[in-house]
Design a protein around this motif. Structure first.
Motif, PDB file in Angstrom:
ATOM      1  N   GLN A 103      40.822  32.099  -1.599  1.00  0.00           N
ATOM      2  CA  GLN A 103      40.563  31.997  -0.172  1.00  0.00           C
ATOM      3  C   GLN A 103      40.640  33.399   0.435  1.00  0.00           C
ATOM      4  OE1 GLN A 103      39.596  29.301   1.177  1.00  0.00           O
ATOM      5  NE2 GLN A 103      40.263  27.682  -0.222  1.00  0.00           N
ATOM      6  N   ASN A 129      45.277  33.479  -0.917  1.00  0.00           N
ATOM      7  CA  ASN A 129      46.281  32.647  -1.582  1.00  0.00           C
ATOM      8  C   ASN A 129      46.909  33.452  -2.726  1.00  0.00           C
ATOM      9  OD1 ASN A 129      43.485  32.351  -2.382  1.00  0.00           O
ATOM     10  ND2 ASN A 129      44.187  31.004  -4.034  1.00  0.00           N
ATOM     11  N   ALA A 149      55.719  27.708   3.966  1.00  0.00           N
ATOM     12  CA  ALA A 149      54.599  27.883   4.888  1.00  0.00           C
ATOM     13  C   ALA A 149      54.776  29.083   5.797  1.00  0.00           C
ATOM     14  CB  ALA A 149      54.409  26.630   5.729  1.00  0.00           C
ATOM     15  N   SER A 204      51.213  31.272   0.612  1.00  0.00           N
ATOM     16  CA  SER A 204      51.275  30.193  -0.383  1.00  0.00           C
ATOM     17  C   SER A 204      49.911  29.515  -0.460  1.00  0.00           C
ATOM     18  CB  SER A 204      52.351  29.176   0.009  1.00  0.00           C
ATOM     19  OG  SER A 204      51.973  28.500   1.202  1.00  0.00           O
ATOM     20  N   PRO A 205      49.559  28.916  -1.599  1.00  0.00           N
ATOM     21  CA  PRO A 205      48.225  28.293  -1.718  1.00  0.00           C
ATOM     22  C   PRO A 205      47.939  27.279  -0.622  1.00  0.00           C
ATOM     23  CG  PRO A 205      49.265  28.479  -3.869  1.00  0.00           C
ATOM     24  CD  PRO A 205      50.294  28.892  -2.865  1.00  0.00           C
ATOM     25  N   GLU A 206      48.924  26.458  -0.279  1.00  0.00           N
ATOM     26  CA  GLU A 206      48.707  25.442   0.743  1.00  0.00           C
ATOM     27  C   GLU A 206      48.471  26.080   2.112  1.00  0.00           C
ATOM     28  OE1 GLU A 206      50.781  24.056  -2.702  1.00  0.00           O
ATOM     29  OE2 GLU A 206      51.348  25.589  -1.239  1.00  0.00           O
ATOM     30  N   LYS A 207      49.271  27.089   2.452  1.00  0.00           N
ATOM     31  CA  LYS A 207      49.128  27.743   3.750  1.00  0.00           C
ATOM     32  C   LYS A 207      47.811  28.508   3.825  1.00  0.00           C
ATOM     33  CE  LYS A 207      50.675  28.833   7.848  1.00  0.00           C
ATOM     34  NZ  LYS A 207      50.843  27.787   8.888  1.00  0.00           N
ATOM     35  N   THR A 209      44.998  27.807   2.342  1.00  0.00           N
ATOM     36  CA  THR A 209      43.916  26.846   2.532  1.00  0.00           C
ATOM     37  C   THR A 209      43.846  26.395   3.985  1.00  0.00           C
ATOM     38  OG1 THR A 209      44.137  26.064   0.248  1.00  0.00           O
ATOM     39  CG2 THR A 209      43.025  24.600   1.815  1.00  0.00           C
ATOM     40  N   GLU A 210      45.023  26.199   4.599  1.00  0.00           N
ATOM     41  CA  GLU A 210      45.065  25.800   6.012  1.00  0.00           C
ATOM     42  C   GLU A 210      44.521  26.908   6.907  1.00  0.00           C
ATOM     43  OE1 GLU A 210      48.453  25.456   9.463  1.00  0.00           O
ATOM     44  OE2 GLU A 210      49.031  24.929   7.407  1.00  0.00           O
ATOM     45  N   PRO A 215      37.893  23.512   4.535  1.00  0.00           N
ATOM     46  CA  PRO A 215      38.330  22.551   3.514  1.00  0.00           C
ATOM     47  C   PRO A 215      37.268  22.340   2.427  1.00  0.00           C
ATOM     48  CG  PRO A 215      38.758  21.726   5.727  1.00  0.00           C
ATOM     49  CD  PRO A 215      37.921  22.945   5.889  1.00  0.00           C
TER      50      PRO A 215
END
Length: 855
Positions: A103, A129, A149, A204-207, A209-210, A215
């Protein structure tokens, strides 16, 4: 024939100096352009974030729908993305050790004093990420990887500039007001503290992506190879697995996925090198032909004697052609080698003005050098054929008689061709009256060039007419020197035309290239100011504006509307006979519900307030071209290459200010690389306190660092990437080609003067003083450059006046008059210095010795 040509060339080396220099410089220019063109095909910049990735998979970099010609596609204008779902198919390919979807999004560190930090030397600052750090690779120097996060890892250079260490908290803006994160670690690439083109922040990968906000999509997918697997073989297998709708890159090609400007530079280099090289070839034909015509004119007696003793026209043409090819072969070989240095010089010049990345590498191979040599020889042969037509066509019985004096008449075919070209050029210069935009601009520049070519063909006739007008002035200026200068100019119009034509070309080329671009920029700016009725403009000095800014401005008491502006480009196809061509057009994103009171695009049908959802507005000319009316479905491609199918809700006239397409702001934003706004236009309520509104808007700069508030009258025209790049390219082109023309013209003037030593000796023997001869040549120089400057100004002035009438409603071109003065002064200085030095050298010999020299 070749033996005779070699003997005549050796005995007349000084006469061929001008042709040698012209061919040498022309070949070097073409070779340099060839190097740039080849570099556009297979060069780039070293990849940074993907240095350890064997293969990189990115979104499609070009738009080339079925039916498009091989070279008629277009590079995407915005960063394209790739589906994350492809990671599964890539992982299954044999030889793949690891796959990481990366990302990438704008992320800016804000210092404690509220200052936003850009990347190195004003470059990008991007968030990623953490699992994509392995592609560079980045490794931790201190701390640990981000897990929560609210955690972030900074590259060592950025951490140093921001003054933070592991465990401290730092503010980071990601398309919003700055948010605090805790620095969990500091990382660095293999060498140095950071990357040279960008700063890197890892979440972090999740953050990540957000924050990326796309998406299911990623900037790129990096592939790590098993030991012993070559990138080329792996790329072939991956291409078979993922299909042809994405880009699969290895080696230097990886940088085209990483950096949008690199992928655009490759296409730009091929386009500008082709057009630049074409200009160089055209001017080379002119200059070489003029130089050879002067040499051949000085050898009239020699060719007349050959015709009188039964030499055939074909033999004369073969002799001139062989002489030219001998000179051209040596000049071409040297010029091809010099072309490598020219290529690097052009790369550095284009890099310095921002047209291409300064670190863009060049690809060097023999192919462009050999091609330049062949083209140089072809140009010389064409010029020799043109120059040899007259001496080879003289009848033997007339040969010696024609050699005594210069022939004044031009052939009927030449007259017809020259007049036709001038008329065609004048007709083409009227196109901007009826067609606005890039098409009118291109027609204006081309028409000036066509007129110059036509006047070059009619050179002796035009020069003879001008000298008849100048002659009486010279006679009244000086009884002896002025009279002699006028008599020489009128009696030798062909010799004078050989010097006038390239100077006229240089003056016209310089004025047209500069003032057409400044006039187009002025037209965009004037129309933008006229169509913008906002009271305030909010913009950022460090990049894009957060989409939150427009909403925050609407909540300010006294504000009636806040219109976000998203500047982008779209791509559409143009049918050309049996194939399609893709063109890029400027576009804007506006919020239809917020345009009231802020902008006036000159709507002629439909409602701009209906611009919402899957809709589009088009300029009236664009809608007419595609035969679209309000309510029709319009198909094109967004800037990132995604296909669009939208409903037309309005047409408007002010396309210079708004581009050819206006999209809903949200839709336009979704197809840009950073997904941010370029500006926000704010309109206050009629009864609002202006000071209070200004103060409230300025307070937004505290919440959104880098935000600047300026009056609506200070609005700037939207940047037109293609026209801006073309303007700077033209500046470099003007400089290089003018340098070439100056060298060639100086040689021509010096050569024509040096051959007149017997004439000067005769004048001195009959009582003319050396000072009078020098003054005579000074008057001739002023007449030569005066005629050239006047013709060049008229040739450039007619299309420029018509262009400005079409674009701005006034005949006066926009731009500083200093450039015009500098061009004219340069032409005058060139003539005076060249002829002055050559005259003084020719006058060194004693008259009694010089009169005995052979011709």
């Amino acid at each position: 024939m070749w033996d005779l040509a070699w003997q005549t060339t050796k005995t007349r080396l000084s006469g061929f100096v001008g042709a040698f220099v012209a061919i040498l410089c022309g070949t070097a220019l073409v070779a340099g352009c060839g190097v740039l063109m080849e570099s556009g095909l297979r060069a780039g910049v070293p990849t940074q974030r993907y240095a350890d990735a064997a293969v990189v998979v990115g979104g499609g970099q070009t738009v080339a729908p079925p039916g498009t010609g091989a070279l008629d596609g277009q590079q995407v204008a915005e960063q394209a993305t790739v589906p994350v779902t492809l990671t599964g198919a890539i992982t299954a390919v044999p030889g793949v050790r690891g796959v990481v979807a990366e990302q990438s999004f704008p992320a800016t560190v804000v210092t404690a004093d509220g200052r936003p930090l850009t990347g190195p030397e004003g470059g990008q600052s991007l968030g990623h990420n953490w699992d994509a750090a392995v592609l560079a690779p980045f490794s931790l120097r201190d701390g640990r990887a981000p897990v929560g996060a609210d955690e972030v890892v900074l590259d060592a250079d950025l951490a140093s500039r921001s003054g933070v260490t592991v465990g401290q908290r730092v503010k980071i803006a990601v398309r919003s007001a700055p948010v605090e994160f805790r620095v969990s670690g500091i990382a660095a690439p293999k060498t140095g503290d950071g990357l040279t083109r960008q700063s890197a922040l890892f979440f972090s990968p999740e953050k990540a992506t957000e924050l990326a906000g796309i998406p299911g999509q990623a900037h790129a997918i990096g592939v790590l190879a098993e030991p012993g697997v070559t990138p080329g073989d792996l790329a072939e297998k991956i291409s078979a697995a993922v299909g042809d709708k994405v880009t699969v890159a290895t080696g230097v090609e990886r940088s085209t996925v990483e950096f949008l400007d690199v992928s655009q530079t490759r296409m730009l280099l091929m386009a500008l090198a082709g057009s630049f090289g074409g200009f160089a070839l055209l001017i080379a034909v002119f200059v070489v032909a003029s130089t050879l015509a002067l040499v051949i004119n000085q050898r009239r007696r020699e060719f007349a004697l050959l015709r009188a003793i039964a030499a055939t026209p074909q033999q004369i043409r073969k002799l001139i052609g062989a002489e030219t090819m001998i000179v051209a072969s040596v000049a071409g070989v040297l010029g091809s080698g010099l072309g490598v240095a020219v290529g690097f010089g052009l790369r550095n010049a284009f890099g310095a003005i921002g047209v291409i990345p300064p670190d863009f590498e060049l690809a060097i191979s023999p192919i462009p050098l050999v091609a330049a040599l062949v083209l140089g020889l072809g140009t010389a042969r064409l010029a020799a054929w043109s120059a040899s037509r007259r001496p080879s066509s003289i009848r033997p019985v007339e040969a010696l008689g024609e050699a005594a004096v210069e022939r004044r008449e031009l052939g009927r075919v030449r007259l017809i061709v020259g007049c036709a070209l001038v008329v065609t050029g004048l007709a083409g210069s009227m196109v901007p009256i009826f067609v606005r935009g890039e098409a009118g601009l291109a027609a204006s520049g081309s028409s000036a060039l066509v007129i110059v070519i036509g006047l070059g063909v009619l050179g002796p006739k035009v020069v003879a007419l001008m000298t008849r007008l100048v002659g009486p002035v010279l006679n009244r200026t000086s009884r002896i020197s002025g009279y002699l200068a006028a008599a020489n100019s009128q009696a030798n119009s062909r010799r004078l035309a050989a010097a006038v034509t390239p100077v006229m070309l240089a003056v016209s080329f310089a004025l047209t290239m500069f003032y057409s671009q400044t006039s187009a920029a002025a037209a965009r700016q004037e129309e933008t100011v006229e169509s913008t009725t906002a009271d305030y403009v909010l913009a950022s000095g460090t990049g894009g504006l957060s989409p939150e800014v427009a909403e925050a401005a609407r909540r300010v008491p006294g504000v009636s509307a806040a219109t976000p502006v998203v500047r982008t480009e779209v791509l559409n196809t143009v049918q050309e006979q049996d194939k399609l061509r893709v063109e890029r057009y400027a576009a804007q994103g506006l919020d239809g519900a917020q345009v009231r009171g802020n902008v006036d695009p000159g709507v002629v049908s439909g409602k701009i307030t209906d611009l919402t959802g899957n809709t589009v507005a088009m300029s009236e000319s664009e809608a007419d071209w595609y035969e679209k009316k309000v309510g029709d479905e319009v198909e094109f491609f967004f800037g990132d290459g995604a296909p669009a199918k939208l409903r037309l809700v309005a047409t408007y006239t002010r396309e210079q200010a708004f581009g050819r397409y206006v999209l809903p702001a949200e839709l336009a934003r979704a197809h840009t690389g950073d997904r941010m706004d370029d500006a926000v236009l704010v309109r206050q309520q009629p009864d609002a306190d202006a000071a209070a509104v200004t103060a409230a808007l300025n307070e937004l700069a505290v919440r959104y660092p880098g935000l600047a508030v300026t009056p609506g009258s200070a609005v700037a025209a939207p940047a037109n990437g293609q026209q801006d790049a073309q303007f700077y390219v033209n500046l470099v082109a003007v400089g290089v080609i003018l340098g070439y023309v100056v060298i060639s013209v100086a040689n021509t003037l010096v050569m024509s003067t040096a051959q007149r030593s017997r004439e000067f000796a005769l004048l001195r023997l009959i009582g003319t003083t050396k000072r009078q001869v020098v003054r005579m040549m000074r008057f001739e120089a002023l007449a030569t450059v005066g005629v050239a400057a006047l013709l060049g100004t008229v040739v450039a002035g007619i299309p420029l006046m018509l262009l400005n009438l079409g674009l701005r409603g006034t005949p006066l071109p926009s731009g500083t008059v200093t450039v015009f003065g500098g061009v004219i002064a340069g032409a005058i200085l060139l003539g005076l210095v060249s002829l002055g030095l050559a005259t003084r050298v020719a006058l060194r010999s004693k008259p009694i010795e010089a009169i005995g020299l052979r011709e």
